[in-house]
Design a protein around this motif. Structure first.
Motif: not given
Length: 343
Positions: A49-61, A119-122, A141-146
């Motif tokens: 049940n891994y949920k990707r941390n989109t915060l870290a991914s988006n920041l790196r990109k 809006q895919h905010v970080d 919010v948490i479940d979306h990795g934000i």
């Protein structure tokens, strides 16, 4: 509801006996990982049940670089100053803010949060509305990795980053100050008890009375007197009691304290000699009323700076499962003319 520990890439790596960097590369579709290994890693991630941390991914990109802020009222000094403090810190790192106002309405707050998710905010920074009764939208919010940072008014059951004030201690000091200045029958104007801040402020009031061996008088505690109009209404009832209070602690806001002062003036009750008044939040107008209003400064701009800095500090640890931080800021009692010593 107890929150389950978040699965990280390190958990997946340990399960498969490979390096975390290999897991990261596979989840990012790197050509350095062969297809069979990538499929195994993705299958294991799903099982755990891994949920990707989109915060870290988006920041790196360099993606989004936007933070959403949801407050009950933008036009209150406290909330506008917090927003200014956040912007001051995040602007320096190239981030923009999207600011939403719930208007103290739960359904509107949900709408604001969902809009920010889309809006895919970080990061979403929020102080919950007085009307809030369920926090599934924040769990979403948490479940979306934000990243979610709560401040001031928070859902205590959610394990998120939080920046709060020590409301109980501030209220204890305010009421103790009034008792030390000779006030004996101190009324409390309290806010909705579903909100953590108002429960804490009431606890501080009760603790101060107990500490100074002053009896608690139930008729001097008024529920939900948290606006100027409700503060005025409560004050009229209190001052018409057979034994009226000689001081009122408007623990909800300075707007409520202003309602108290206006009613006292209309009834020709002298402040502070016949009635002491203390508010909460250090709104700008408290310095220019007559008399000026004793209040509690929450260091709102500093709170905003702290929220911004906390966001950037957490980015570095975004792939590591650590207990969310709770930062508590100590408010300051600002003593003015409305609580001068009784004659």
């Amino acid at each position: 509801m107890k929150k389950v520990k978040r699965t990280t890439i390190y958990d997946i790596a340990a399960k498969l006996g490979i390096t975390a960097s290999s897991v990261s590369r596979a989840l990012n579709n790197s050509s350095q990982v062969n297809e069979k290994t990538r499929e195994l890693i993705i299958k294991t991630a799903d099982e755990l049940n891994y949920k990707r941390n989109t915060l870290a991914s988006n920041l790196r990109k360099g993606h989004s670089k936007t933070i959403g802020v949801v407050v009950p009222r933008i036009n209150q000094n406290f909330f506008s100053n917090v927003i200014a403090g956040i912007e001051e810190t995040t602007y320096q790192k190239g981030y923009n803010l999207i600011i939403c106002q719930s208007g103290e309405v739960h359904d509107k707050e949900i709408q604001c949060v969902n809009t920010l998710i889309n809006q895919h905010v970080d990061c979403i920074v929020i102080s919950v509305s007085a009307d809030s009764y369920d926090y599934q939208h924040l769990q979403n919010v948490i479940d979306h990795g934000i990243q979610l940072i709560q401040f001031d008014r928070v859902a205590e059951e959610l394990e998120t980053l939080k920046v709060i004030n020590d409301n109980e201690q501030a209220s204890f000091e305010a009421v103790s100050h009034m008792i030390d200045n000779g006030y004996k029958r101190i009324a409390l104007l309290e806010g909705p008890q579903n909100l953590n801040i108002f429960r804490q402020r009431k606890n501080g009031y009760l603790r101060a009375l107990a500490h100074h061996k002053v009896a608690v008088i139930d008729e001097l505690i008024v529920e939900n007197a948290w606006t100027k109009e409700l503060g005025a209404e409560a004050t009229r009832k209190l001052l018409n009691l057979p034994q009226p209070p000689d001081a009122i602690f408007a623990s909800t806001s300075d707007f409520s304290a202003l309602g108290v002062l206006e009613v006292a003036n209309a009834m020709s009750i002298k402040v502070p000699s016949e009635l002491g008044i203390c508010g909460y939040s250090n709104e700008a107008f408290t310095q220019i009323t007559s008399p000026s209003i004793t209040t509690i400064d929450q260091f709102s701009v500093y709170m905003g700076n702290t929220i911004g800095n906390l966001f950037f500090q957490e980015v570095a640890n975004s792939d590591v499962a650590v207990k969310p931080k709770i930062i508590s800021i100590k408010p300051e009692l600002i003593i003015r003319g409305s609580t001068a010593k009784k004659a």
